[in-house]
Scaffold this motif. Structure first.
Motif, PDB file in Angstrom:
ATOM      1  N   ALA A   1      -4.673   1.529 -32.097  1.00 14.58           N
ATOM      2  CA  ALA A   1      -4.819   0.144 -31.641  1.00 14.58           C
ATOM      3  C   ALA A   1      -3.842  -0.174 -30.528  1.00 14.58           C
ATOM      4  O   ALA A   1      -2.696   0.302 -30.530  1.00 14.58           O
ATOM      5  N   ALA A   2      -4.310  -0.982 -29.580  1.00 15.73           N
ATOM      6  CA  ALA A   2      -3.472  -1.387 -28.451  1.00 15.73           C
ATOM      7  C   ALA A   2      -3.771  -2.831 -28.096  1.00 15.73           C
ATOM      8  O   ALA A   2      -4.863  -3.341 -28.350  1.00 15.73           O
ATOM      9  N   MET A   3      -2.773  -3.484 -27.490  1.00 17.05           N
ATOM     10  CA  MET A   3      -2.944  -4.848 -27.009  1.00 17.05           C
ATOM     11  C   MET A   3      -2.700  -4.872 -25.507  1.00 17.05           C
ATOM     12  O   MET A   3      -1.731  -4.300 -25.017  1.00 17.05           O
ATOM     13  N   SER A   4      -3.585  -5.530 -24.792  1.00 15.83           N
ATOM     14  CA  SER A   4      -3.450  -5.670 -23.345  1.00 15.83           C
ATOM     15  C   SER A   4      -2.915  -7.045 -23.001  1.00 15.83           C
ATOM     16  O   SER A   4      -2.997  -7.984 -23.800  1.00 15.83           O
ATOM     17  N   ALA A   5      -2.398  -7.165 -21.805  1.00 11.82           N
ATOM     18  CA  ALA A   5      -1.935  -8.453 -21.307  1.00 11.82           C
ATOM     19  C   ALA A   5      -2.368  -8.597 -19.865  1.00 11.82           C
ATOM     20  O   ALA A   5      -2.330  -7.643 -19.086  1.00 11.82           O
ATOM     21  N   THR A   6      -2.798  -9.795 -19.501  1.00 13.19           N
ATOM     22  CA  THR A   6      -3.145 -10.128 -18.124  1.00 13.19           C
ATOM     23  C   THR A   6      -2.411 -11.415 -17.759  1.00 13.19           C
ATOM     24  O   THR A   6      -2.686 -12.448 -18.372  1.00 13.19           O
ATOM     25  N   PRO A   7      -1.444 -11.374 -16.830  1.00 12.61           N
ATOM     26  CA  PRO A   7      -0.944 -10.235 -16.061  1.00 12.61           C
ATOM     27  C   PRO A   7      -0.351  -9.145 -16.963  1.00 12.61           C
ATOM     28  O   PRO A   7       0.017  -9.417 -18.109  1.00 12.61           O
ATOM     29  N   SER A   8      -0.224  -7.938 -16.404  1.00 14.62           N
ATOM     30  CA  SER A   8       0.167  -6.768 -17.176  1.00 14.62           C
ATOM     31  C   SER A   8       1.573  -6.888 -17.750  1.00 14.62           C
ATOM     32  O   SER A   8       2.478  -7.450 -17.128  1.00 14.62           O
ATOM     33  N   ASP A   9       1.717  -6.349 -18.952  1.00 12.17           N
ATOM     34  CA  ASP A   9       3.000  -6.235 -19.634  1.00 12.17           C
ATOM     35  C   ASP A   9       3.099  -4.777 -20.077  1.00 12.17           C
ATOM     36  O   ASP A   9       2.580  -4.395 -21.124  1.00 12.17           O
ATOM     37  N   LEU A  10       3.741  -3.929 -19.271  1.00 14.28           N
ATOM     38  CA  LEU A  10       3.735  -2.491 -19.516  1.00 14.28           C
ATOM     39  C   LEU A  10       4.417  -2.121 -20.818  1.00 14.28           C
ATOM     40  O   LEU A  10       4.001  -1.171 -21.495  1.00 14.28           O
ATOM     41  N   ASP A  11       5.443  -2.859 -21.197  1.00  7.51           N
ATOM     42  CA  ASP A  11       6.114  -2.580 -22.472  1.00  7.51           C
ATOM     43  C   ASP A  11       5.156  -2.795 -23.641  1.00  7.51           C
ATOM     44  O   ASP A  11       5.090  -1.974 -24.565  1.00  7.51           O
TER      45      ASP A  11
END
Length: 418
Positions: free
Chosen positions: A100-110
Motif C-alpha cells: 500500500a502507498a499514499m500519494s500527494a498532490t503536490p508531491s511529498d516524496l517522503d
C-alpha cells in the motif's frame, strides 16, 4: 499469430445469426422509465435500497471550463494497494502480498516512500504458524505476515488476496491520516467489498468473516478511518474506475411489472441516462463537450448496507450508524464513453458545500486528464507490483520456502503473472 481473414470473417459472421431486434432507442426509453419511475426511491424486498440524497436530477458541466477552474482542494492525497495476486506452491502454501502507498498532490516524496506490506499465507498444516506482528523496515514503512486456514480446500486464493489487500490499504490509510490536510481519495470503493462479500457467499466464508481476528481488524480500520476524518473535518471519498455493481439491474429484474432489463450492469444503465446525443444526417452522434453526472444517492443495496446498519453487531462505532452509510454519484465522460462512480460516507455528503467541493475537484480532474484524478493515478503507480518484480518475488519465495510454484501450462505460455 493473427487470424486468417477467412476465419475472421467466419467468426464475425456469427453476429448475423443472433436475431436480436431490440433497438438502442428502446433501451434508452427503458432507461428513462427507470429514471422517472423507479429511482426515487428504488425499492428492494425490504424497503428502499437506493434513494436520492436530496432531489433526483441529472447535471452537466462544460469539460473545458471545469478543467480550467481553480481546484477546491489545494492538496489532495490518494491511496491504493497493489497485489502480487495469489500464488499456489507445491508445498501447499497459498500466498499473496499487498503493498500500500499514499500519494500527494503536490508531491511529498517522503510520504511516497513509505509503504505498508502484508503477506497473507494459507496452509492446511495447522502445526505451523507463520503469523508475525508488525515490524518496521526502511524509514517509515512496516510489514507483517498474516496466517489463515480454512476447514475445506476452497476459497484459499480469494481469502489470502482480500486479507492482504484490505489490511495493507486500511492500515496505511490510518497510519498516515495525519498527512492528509484537505482531501483523501481512495482508489476503489469506500469500503472493503472483497471482504464484505464473504458474509453473503458461503457458510465457510461467513464463519471466517465472523471469527477471524484479521477480518475484525480490517472492519475496525475502516470504521476508524471514517471517524478519524470526520473528527478532523477532512473529506474522504472513493473513486471507482470500473463500475461493476448490479444492484439496480438485479432489483429491476425482480420487478415483474418493469419488463425486460436490457443492461448487464448498472454502468450500462447510467451510461444511457447520462449520454447526450443529437441527430446528424439521419444518425445520432454523441455530444462530447460536457461531462454529465447524477445527483447523490444513499445506498443500502447489497454490501453497501453493512457499515451503516444500526443492528450490525460486528462493528464498534462511535458515530450514529447513519453517518457511515454509502452515498454515491455517477459521472459520465462522453469523450471516452466512460462511467465513474464517486462514493463517500453520508457524514460528509450530508453537507451540500462538501458535496459540491468533492464534485468540482473530481470533475475538474476528469476533464483535464480524460480519466481518473491525479491522486488516484499516482497512488496506483506507487503501489503497483510490476511484472518483473512479481516474478522476482515468486523466485525469492521459492528459494526461502524451498519449494516451487505449482505451475500449469498457462504459466509457460503467458508467463507466471498471466
Amino acid at each position: 499469430m493473427t487470424l486468417d481473414p477467412v476465419h475472421f470473417d467466419g467468426i464475425a459472421g456469427l453476429a448475423d445469426r443472433i436475431d436480436y431486434d431490440a433497438e438502442d432507442a428502446d433501451h434508452r426509453e427503458s432507461a428513462e422509465t427507470v429514471w422517472r419511475e423507479y429511482l426515487d426511491p428504488l425499492y428492494g424486498d425490504d424497503g428502499p435500497i437506493i434513494e436520492p440524497l436530496t432531489e433526483l436530477r441529472r447535471r452537466r458541466v462544460n469539460a473545458e471550463e471545469v478543467a480550467l477552474e481553480a481546484e477546491p482542494f489545494g492538496t489532495t492525497h490518494g491511496l491504493d494497494a497493489g497485489t502480487l495476486n495469489p500464488k499456489v506452491f507445491k508445498n501447499g502454501l497459498v500466498v499473496d502480498v499487498a503493498h500500500a502507498a499514499m500519494s500527494a498532490t503536490p508531491s511529498d516524496l517522503d510520504l511516497h516512500d513509505r509503504r505498508t506490506v502484508v503477506k497473507a499465507v494459507h496452509s492446511n498444516d495447522t502445526s505451523t504458524d507463520f503469523e508475525t506482528e508488525w515490524e518496521p523496515y526502511d524509514d517509515g514503512s512496516r510489514r507483517r505476515i498474516v496466517h489463515t486456514n480454512l476447514p475445506r480446500n476452497q476459497y484459499e486464493e480469494d481469502v489470502v488476496h482480500a486479507l492482504a489487500l484490505y489490511l495493507a490499504e486500511s492500515t496505511h490509510a490510518i497510519d498516515h491520516a495525519d498527512r492528509v490536510a484537505e482531501f483523501l481519495l481512495l482508489d476503489g470503493p469506500l469500503y472493503p467489498k472483497g471482504v464484505l462479500r464473504w458474509y453473503y457467499r458461503s457458510s465457510v466464508l461467513t464463519d471466517l468473516f465472523e471469527e477471524s481476528p484479521h477480518v475484525g481488524r480490517i472492519l475496525d480500520n475502516y470504521v476508524e478511518l471514517v471517524e478519524t476524518f470526520v473528527d478532523r473535518e477532512v473529506p474522504l471519498a472513493g473513486f471507482v474506475k470500473n463500475v461493476s455493481s448490479k444492484s439496480i439491474v438485479r432489483t429491476l429484474k425482480r420487478r415483474t411489472e418493469f419488463g425486460p432489463v436490457p443492461w448487464a450492469h448498472d454502468a450500462g444503465l447510467f451510461a444511457q441516462l447520462l449520454e447526450r446525443r443529437e441527430r446528424v444526417g439521419g444518425e445520432f452522434e454523441r455530444l462530447t463537450d460536457e461531462l454529465t453526472l447524477t445527483n447523490w444517492f444513499v445506498s443500502t443495496a447489497g454490501m453497501d448496507a453493512f457499515f451503516g446498519d444500526p443492528d450490525r453487531g460486528l462493528l464498534d462505532r462511535s458515530l450514529d450508524p447513519d453517518q457511515y452509510r454509502v452515498t454515491f454519484c455517477v459521472v459520465y465522460d462522453p469523450r471516452r464513453d466512460l462511467i465513474f462512480k464517486i462514493e463517500a460516507p453520508y457524514a460528509f455528503t450530508a453537507d451540500a458545500e462538501t458535496r459540491e467541493r468533492i464534485e468540482r475537484q473530481i470533475l475538474g480532474e476528469i476533464a483535464l486528464r480524460r480519466g481518473p484524478p491525479g491522486a488516484v493515478s499516482k497512488a496506483d503507480e506507487l503501489a503497483a507490483i510490476d511484472r518483473g518484480s512479481a516474478e522476482s518475488l515468486v523466485a525469492a519465495f521459492e528459494s526461502s520456502l524451498d519449494t516451487e510454484l505449482d505451475d500449469n501450462y498457462n504459466a509457460v505460455r503467458w508467463g507466471r503473472d498471466y
